[in-house]
Write a protein that holds these residues in place. Sequence first.
Motif, PDB file in Angstrom:
ATOM      1  N   GLN A   5      32.640 -15.057 -16.669  1.00 29.98           N
ATOM      2  CA  GLN A   5      31.309 -16.151 -15.722  1.00 29.98           C
ATOM      3  C   GLN A   5      31.422 -15.363 -13.910  1.00 29.98           C
ATOM      4  O   GLN A   5      31.240 -15.058 -13.049  1.00 29.98           O
ATOM      5  CB  GLN A   5      32.100 -17.334 -15.483  1.00 29.98           C
ATOM      6  CG  GLN A   5      31.649 -18.134 -16.932  1.00 29.98           C
ATOM      7  CD  GLN A   5      32.423 -19.540 -17.347  1.00 29.98           C
ATOM      8  OE1 GLN A   5      32.727 -19.391 -16.349  1.00 29.98           O
ATOM      9  NE2 GLN A   5      31.609 -19.984 -17.283  1.00 29.98           N
ATOM     10  N   ILE A   6      33.019 -15.026 -13.375  1.00 31.78           N
ATOM     11  CA  ILE A   6      32.902 -14.705 -12.133  1.00 31.78           C
ATOM     12  C   ILE A   6      32.776 -13.453 -11.947  1.00 31.78           C
ATOM     13  O   ILE A   6      31.933 -12.952 -11.135  1.00 31.78           O
ATOM     14  CB  ILE A   6      34.180 -14.759 -11.936  1.00 31.78           C
ATOM     15  CG1 ILE A   6      34.673 -16.008 -11.468  1.00 31.78           C
ATOM     16  CG2 ILE A   6      34.669 -13.603 -10.441  1.00 31.78           C
ATOM     17  CD1 ILE A   6      36.297 -15.964 -11.701  1.00 31.78           C
ATOM     18  N   SER A   7      32.564 -12.626 -12.803  1.00 30.90           N
ATOM     19  CA  SER A   7      31.755 -10.613 -12.536  1.00 30.90           C
ATOM     20  C   SER A   7      31.047 -11.287 -12.744  1.00 30.90           C
ATOM     21  O   SER A   7      29.948 -10.140 -12.260  1.00 30.90           O
ATOM     22  CB  SER A   7      32.390 -10.297 -14.656  1.00 30.90           C
ATOM     23  OG  SER A   7      31.993 -10.645 -14.866  1.00 30.90           O
ATOM     24  N   ALA A   8      29.834 -11.755 -13.248  1.00 28.70           N
ATOM     25  CA  ALA A   8      28.427 -11.990 -13.691  1.00 28.70           C
ATOM     26  C   ALA A   8      28.203 -12.512 -12.689  1.00 28.70           C
ATOM     27  O   ALA A   8      26.723 -11.950 -11.423  1.00 28.70           O
ATOM     28  CB  ALA A   8      28.133 -12.564 -14.600  1.00 28.70           C
ATOM     29  N   GLY A  24      43.113  -6.505  -4.432  1.00 29.17           N
ATOM     30  CA  GLY A  24      42.578  -7.877  -2.978  1.00 29.17           C
ATOM     31  C   GLY A  24      44.629  -8.120  -3.594  1.00 29.17           C
ATOM     32  O   GLY A  24      45.087  -9.155  -3.006  1.00 29.17           O
ATOM     33  N   ASN A  25      45.005  -8.048  -4.509  1.00 29.19           N
ATOM     34  CA  ASN A  25      47.035  -8.378  -4.988  1.00 29.19           C
ATOM     35  C   ASN A  25      46.417 -10.052  -5.280  1.00 29.19           C
ATOM     36  O   ASN A  25      47.899 -10.928  -5.166  1.00 29.19           O
ATOM     37  CB  ASN A  25      48.181  -8.531  -3.201  1.00 29.19           C
ATOM     38  CG  ASN A  25      48.791  -8.319  -3.897  1.00 29.19           C
ATOM     39  OD1 ASN A  25      49.879  -7.819  -5.707  1.00 29.19           O
ATOM     40  ND2 ASN A  25      50.278  -8.889  -3.208  1.00 29.19           N
ATOM     41  N   ILE A  26      45.386  -9.914  -6.478  1.00 26.84           N
ATOM     42  CA  ILE A  26      45.953 -11.045  -7.397  1.00 26.84           C
ATOM     43  C   ILE A  26      45.838 -10.611  -8.853  1.00 26.84           C
ATOM     44  O   ILE A  26      45.355 -10.251  -9.043  1.00 26.84           O
ATOM     45  CB  ILE A  26      43.802 -11.848  -7.193  1.00 26.84           C
ATOM     46  CG1 ILE A  26      43.657 -11.932  -5.921  1.00 26.84           C
ATOM     47  CG2 ILE A  26      44.053 -12.714  -8.290  1.00 26.84           C
ATOM     48  CD1 ILE A  26      41.530 -12.064  -4.951  1.00 26.84           C
ATOM     49  N   ASN A  36      42.077 -23.449  -8.404  1.00 29.05           N
ATOM     50  CA  ASN A  36      42.760 -22.472  -7.033  1.00 29.05           C
ATOM     51  C   ASN A  36      42.665 -21.078  -6.915  1.00 29.05           C
ATOM     52  O   ASN A  36      42.524 -20.223  -6.193  1.00 29.05           O
ATOM     53  CB  ASN A  36      44.179 -23.216  -6.865  1.00 29.05           C
ATOM     54  CG  ASN A  36      45.379 -23.029  -7.857  1.00 29.05           C
ATOM     55  OD1 ASN A  36      44.882 -22.525  -9.097  1.00 29.05           O
ATOM     56  ND2 ASN A  36      46.892 -23.112  -8.035  1.00 29.05           N
ATOM     57  N   GLN A  37      42.621 -20.715  -8.655  1.00 29.05           N
ATOM     58  CA  GLN A  37      42.726 -19.109  -8.472  1.00 29.05           C
ATOM     59  C   GLN A  37      41.325 -18.617  -8.340  1.00 29.05           C
ATOM     60  O   GLN A  37      41.313 -18.086  -7.719  1.00 29.05           O
ATOM     61  CB  GLN A  37      42.917 -18.467 -10.155  1.00 29.05           C
ATOM     62  CG  GLN A  37      42.794 -17.109 -10.347  1.00 29.05           C
ATOM     63  CD  GLN A  37      45.041 -16.630  -9.983  1.00 29.05           C
ATOM     64  OE1 GLN A  37      45.760 -17.504  -9.152  1.00 29.05           O
ATOM     65  NE2 GLN A  37      45.129 -15.738  -9.573  1.00 29.05           N
ATOM     66  N   VAL A  38      40.281 -19.615  -8.573  1.00 27.45           N
ATOM     67  CA  VAL A  38      38.751 -19.076  -8.433  1.00 27.45           C
ATOM     68  C   VAL A  38      38.567 -19.326  -6.866  1.00 27.45           C
ATOM     69  O   VAL A  38      37.994 -18.225  -6.489  1.00 27.45           O
ATOM     70  CB  VAL A  38      37.850 -20.145  -8.998  1.00 27.45           C
ATOM     71  CG1 VAL A  38      36.509 -19.302  -8.603  1.00 27.45           C
ATOM     72  CG2 VAL A  38      38.079 -20.200 -11.178  1.00 27.45           C
ATOM     73  N   GLN A  39      38.701 -20.091  -6.190  1.00 27.53           N
ATOM     74  CA  GLN A  39      38.926 -19.787  -4.961  1.00 27.53           C
ATOM     75  C   GLN A  39      39.720 -18.407  -4.532  1.00 27.53           C
ATOM     76  O   GLN A  39      38.246 -18.453  -3.630  1.00 27.53           O
ATOM     77  CB  GLN A  39      39.011 -21.088  -4.144  1.00 27.53           C
ATOM     78  CG  GLN A  39      39.500 -21.348  -3.200  1.00 27.53           C
ATOM     79  CD  GLN A  39      39.425 -23.057  -2.308  1.00 27.53           C
ATOM     80  OE1 GLN A  39      40.175 -23.919  -2.939  1.00 27.53           O
ATOM     81  NE2 GLN A  39      39.965 -22.981  -1.165  1.00 27.53           N
ATOM     82  N   ARG A  40      40.422 -18.333  -4.643  1.00 27.94           N
ATOM     83  CA  ARG A  40      40.991 -17.380  -4.227  1.00 27.94           C
ATOM     84  C   ARG A  40      40.622 -16.433  -3.798  1.00 27.94           C
ATOM     85  O   ARG A  40      40.570 -15.230  -3.274  1.00 27.94           O
ATOM     86  CB  ARG A  40      42.598 -16.830  -4.401  1.00 27.94           C
ATOM     87  CG  ARG A  40      43.073 -16.714  -3.944  1.00 27.94           C
ATOM     88  CD  ARG A  40      44.411 -16.469  -3.998  1.00 27.94           C
ATOM     89  NE  ARG A  40      45.408 -14.852  -3.791  1.00 27.94           N
ATOM     90  CZ  ARG A  40      46.266 -14.291  -3.812  1.00 27.94           C
ATOM     91  NH1 ARG A  40      46.771 -14.768  -4.945  1.00 27.94           N
ATOM     92  NH2 ARG A  40      46.832 -13.405  -3.372  1.00 27.94           N
ATOM     93  N   ILE A  41      40.240 -15.629  -4.967  1.00 28.40           N
ATOM     94  CA  ILE A  41      39.239 -14.900  -5.656  1.00 28.40           C
ATOM     95  C   ILE A  41      38.270 -14.391  -4.714  1.00 28.40           C
ATOM     96  O   ILE A  41      37.532 -13.182  -4.402  1.00 28.40           O
ATOM     97  CB  ILE A  41      38.640 -14.524  -7.232  1.00 28.40           C
ATOM     98  CG1 ILE A  41      40.334 -14.334  -8.104  1.00 28.40           C
ATOM     99  CG2 ILE A  41      37.385 -13.418  -7.318  1.00 28.40           C
ATOM    100  CD1 ILE A  41      39.341 -14.646  -9.455  1.00 28.40           C
ATOM    101  N   GLY A  46      34.947 -12.553  -1.759  1.00 30.69           N
ATOM    102  CA  GLY A  46      33.610 -12.328  -1.010  1.00 30.69           C
ATOM    103  C   GLY A  46      33.099 -11.579  -0.638  1.00 30.69           C
ATOM    104  O   GLY A  46      31.737 -11.192  -0.858  1.00 30.69           O
ATOM    105  N   GLU A  47      33.105 -11.109   0.437  1.00 30.08           N
ATOM    106  CA  GLU A  47      32.481  -9.295   0.617  1.00 30.08           C
ATOM    107  C   GLU A  47      31.952  -8.295  -0.216  1.00 30.08           C
ATOM    108  O   GLU A  47      30.751  -7.826   0.176  1.00 30.08           O
ATOM    109  CB  GLU A  47      32.875  -9.496   2.169  1.00 30.08           C
ATOM    110  CG  GLU A  47      34.249  -9.198   2.145  1.00 30.08           C
ATOM    111  CD  GLU A  47      35.700  -8.542   3.153  1.00 30.08           C
ATOM    112  OE1 GLU A  47      35.407  -7.515   3.614  1.00 30.08           O
ATOM    113  OE2 GLU A  47      35.766  -9.732   3.985  1.00 30.08           O
TER     114      GLU A  47
END
Length: 50
Positions: A5-8, A24-26, A36-41, A46-47
């Motif tokens: 979903q995130i990659s989409a 990004g060291n995630i 919390n992991q999704v928010q960090r990604i 984001g940019e």
Amino acid sequence: MTRKQISAQYGVDTKTLRKWCERGNIKLPNGMLPPNQVQRIFETLGEWGE
């Protein structure tokens, strides 16, 4: 949310998302990603996806 979903949302393959997260060291856990992991990604990448 899942990696797929995130990659989409970024319009990239899941392998590309994994590479971006490594840069990004995630560390991505298996299965569903906790909020919390999704928010960090999104904060870190984001940019890159915009």
